[in-house]
Design a protein around this motif. Structure first.
Motif, PDB file in Angstrom:
ATOM      1  N   SER A 176       1.676  12.324   2.611  1.00  0.00           N
ATOM      2  CA  SER A 176       1.201  10.953   2.661  1.00  0.00           C
ATOM      3  C   SER A 176       2.384  10.045   2.362  1.00  0.00           C
ATOM      4  O   SER A 176       3.528  10.509   2.263  1.00  0.00           O
ATOM      5  CB  SER A 176       0.043  10.737   1.690  1.00  0.00           C
ATOM      6  OG  SER A 176      -0.595   9.496   1.944  1.00  0.00           O
ATOM      7  N   ALA A 189       3.637   6.009   0.465  1.00  0.00           N
ATOM      8  CA  ALA A 189       3.359   4.767  -0.254  1.00  0.00           C
ATOM      9  C   ALA A 189       4.510   3.810  -0.001  1.00  0.00           C
ATOM     10  O   ALA A 189       5.678   4.171  -0.180  1.00  0.00           O
ATOM     11  CB  ALA A 189       3.196   5.029  -1.748  1.00  0.00           C
ATOM     12  N   THR A 207       3.635   6.503  10.280  1.00  0.00           N
ATOM     13  CA  THR A 207       3.197   6.559   8.882  1.00  0.00           C
ATOM     14  C   THR A 207       1.709   6.244   8.718  1.00  0.00           C
ATOM     15  O   THR A 207       1.100   6.675   7.733  1.00  0.00           O
ATOM     16  CB  THR A 207       4.012   5.592   8.014  1.00  0.00           C
ATOM     17  OG1 THR A 207       4.019   4.291   8.622  1.00  0.00           O
ATOM     18  CG2 THR A 207       5.437   6.079   7.857  1.00  0.00           C
ATOM     19  N   SER A 240      -2.264   8.208   6.028  1.00  0.00           N
ATOM     20  CA  SER A 240      -3.311   7.726   5.126  1.00  0.00           C
ATOM     21  C   SER A 240      -4.364   8.812   4.936  1.00  0.00           C
ATOM     22  O   SER A 240      -4.690   9.543   5.879  1.00  0.00           O
ATOM     23  CB  SER A 240      -3.962   6.464   5.691  1.00  0.00           C
ATOM     24  OG  SER A 240      -3.031   5.407   5.743  1.00  0.00           O
ATOM     25  N   LYS A 286      -4.245  15.060   0.853  1.00  0.00           N
ATOM     26  CA  LYS A 286      -3.503  13.861   1.247  1.00  0.00           C
ATOM     27  C   LYS A 286      -3.647  12.734   0.222  1.00  0.00           C
ATOM     28  O   LYS A 286      -2.681  12.004  -0.041  1.00  0.00           O
ATOM     29  CB  LYS A 286      -3.956  13.388   2.627  1.00  0.00           C
ATOM     30  CG  LYS A 286      -3.447  14.258   3.762  1.00  0.00           C
ATOM     31  CD  LYS A 286      -4.016  13.848   5.108  1.00  0.00           C
ATOM     32  CE  LYS A 286      -3.413  12.576   5.623  1.00  0.00           C
ATOM     33  NZ  LYS A 286      -3.903  12.255   7.000  1.00  0.00           N
ATOM     34  N   LYS A 319      -0.566  11.049  -1.782  1.00  0.00           N
ATOM     35  CA  LYS A 319      -0.320   9.602  -1.825  1.00  0.00           C
ATOM     36  C   LYS A 319      -0.202   9.120  -3.267  1.00  0.00           C
ATOM     37  O   LYS A 319       0.652   8.280  -3.582  1.00  0.00           O
ATOM     38  CB  LYS A 319      -1.445   8.846  -1.121  1.00  0.00           C
ATOM     39  CG  LYS A 319      -1.189   7.345  -1.011  1.00  0.00           C
ATOM     40  CD  LYS A 319      -2.270   6.656  -0.221  1.00  0.00           C
ATOM     41  CE  LYS A 319      -1.984   5.163  -0.081  1.00  0.00           C
ATOM     42  NZ  LYS A 319      -0.826   4.873   0.790  1.00  0.00           N
ATOM     43  N   ARG A 320      -1.027   9.644  -4.160  1.00  0.00           N
ATOM     44  CA  ARG A 320      -0.936   9.259  -5.560  1.00  0.00           C
ATOM     45  C   ARG A 320       0.420   9.650  -6.133  1.00  0.00           C
ATOM     46  O   ARG A 320       1.037   8.886  -6.887  1.00  0.00           O
ATOM     47  CB  ARG A 320      -2.076   9.913  -6.347  1.00  0.00           C
ATOM     48  CG  ARG A 320      -2.041   9.747  -7.854  1.00  0.00           C
ATOM     49  CD  ARG A 320      -1.830   8.317  -8.310  1.00  0.00           C
ATOM     50  NE  ARG A 320      -2.748   7.392  -7.661  1.00  0.00           N
ATOM     51  CZ  ARG A 320      -2.549   6.072  -7.595  1.00  0.00           C
ATOM     52  NH1 ARG A 320      -1.466   5.533  -8.133  1.00  0.00           N
ATOM     53  NH2 ARG A 320      -3.419   5.296  -7.001  1.00  0.00           N
ATOM     54  N   SER A 336       2.951   7.229  -4.801  1.00  0.00           N
ATOM     55  CA  SER A 336       2.818   5.923  -5.456  1.00  0.00           C
ATOM     56  C   SER A 336       3.452   5.956  -6.843  1.00  0.00           C
ATOM     57  O   SER A 336       4.182   5.035  -7.238  1.00  0.00           O
ATOM     58  CB  SER A 336       1.340   5.537  -5.559  1.00  0.00           C
ATOM     59  OG  SER A 336       0.755   5.390  -4.281  1.00  0.00           O
TER      60      SER A 336
END
Length: 332
Positions: A42, A44, A55, A59, A258, A262-263, A266
């Motif tokens: 993922s 950020a 990109t 998501s 995913k 992403k976390r 981030s």
């Protein structure tokens, strides 16, 4: 005690390879990360001026579950063509998302702006000469990744970081790794072309000093006393709007979906903020890919340690790449 992996590179994460290719007269280059198997990923984005390819599909709610490679490139918009070279290499290898009888490799990419350094006649108004080199460099970096049996690669003034700069000096390509308490490995790969500074005031001490392991970027620690200009907003002199970026990949062998990738990405942005001042400005395209090879289960309540390690490892990678570029040129 915190410890690095054996190479202190993102390739300490099992199943990852990295290759670089450069156009030295043009002071631009490409860095490609290739997983041995398609990997969950993922992204950020916290900078105000990103340049990207494919990109949106990263998501968590989007359909495509994995990627075949990730690309970091110089060359501004021209550099996005590097992903096409990697795509061609993957098809030749028989890799990609199967759609009917066709293969479609999934190769997200991010770029930084290095058009004001080196000889880049192909970027000048009215240019009608050689094509930009990035598609060729993308294929070459992909092949270099596959060719390195020991999974080492060059950092410093190399790959996507070759033409990178920052306030008070050059940028570079950096990497680092961390082994967590349960044996999970986190790695970071970054191309630094930041508007802000990686050093504290008018000193050679790095903002990332509290996270340093050993003397991986000089062992200088904090300056004492702290310079009076430490938090002054010093940026590139004559810096151009939308001409700066820190682009990175954080990866782990822990199994993430995913949303978790992403976390992690981030959280890793905190590493940019720990290592660059100021960061995430309207004129930076700061972006972090998060990637999981899924080779070991994610331990119970382990996500917090994983995210903290992602930030710390990225901060170290930034300082390490810039330190090597400024003091030794490259390190292989």
């Amino acid at each position: 005690m915190r410890q690095t992996g054996p190479l202190n590179l993102i390739t300490d994460v099992p199943g990852l390879r990295v290759g670089n290719a450069e156009d030295h007269p043009g002071m631009t280059g490409v860095t490609v990360l290739v997983p041995d198997e398609p990997a969950t990923a993922s992204v950020a984005v916290l900078g105000g001026s990103p340049g990207t390819r494919e990109t949106d599909l990263l998501s968590p709610e989007q359909t495509v579950p994995t990627v075949d490679a990730l690309v970091l490139a110089g060359g501004s918009a021209y550099g996005l063509e590097a992903a096409a070279g990697v795509t061609a290499g993957l098809v030749a290898r028989g890799s990609g998302f199967k759609v009917g009888g066709a293969l479609v490799p999934i190769v997200p990419a991010a770029i930084l702006f290095d058009l004001t350094v080196g000889d880049k006649p192909w970027s000048l108004p009215g240019a009608d000469g050689p094509e930009p080199p990035h598609r060729r460099l993308g294929r070459a970096a992909f092949e270099a990744a596959l060719a390195r049996g020991d999974r080492r690669f060059t950092i410093g003034a190399a790959g996507a970081g070759l033409g990178g700069t920052a306030a008070r000096g050059r940028g570079g390509l950096g990497s680092a790794s961390t082994v967590l308490s349960d044996g999970t490995i986190v790695g970071a790969l970054v191309a630094v072309n930041a508007l802000g500074s990686v050093t504290i005031g008018d000193s050679d001490h790095y903002w990332a000093a509290p996270f340093e392991i050993g003397d991986e970027f000089g062992g200088r620690g904090w300056p004492s006393p702290m310079p009076r200009d430490a938090v002054d907003l010093v940026t590139k002199r004559g810096g151009l709007p939308v001409a700066n970026t820190t682009i990175a990949i954080v990866a782990t062998d822990a199994t993430l979906d995913k949303a978790e990738a992403k976390r992690m990405a981030s959280a890793a942005h905190d590493g940019i903020a720990h290592a660059v001042w100021p960061a995430h400005t309207p004129f930076d395209g700061d972006l972090v890919f998060g990637l999981s090879t899924g080779r070991r289960p994610l331990g119970e309540d382990a996500m917090m340690e994983l995210c903290a390690a992602a930030a710390a490892t990225l901060a170290r990678a930034i300082a390490r790449g810039v330190h090597i570029a400024r003091t030794r040129g490259t390190d292989d």
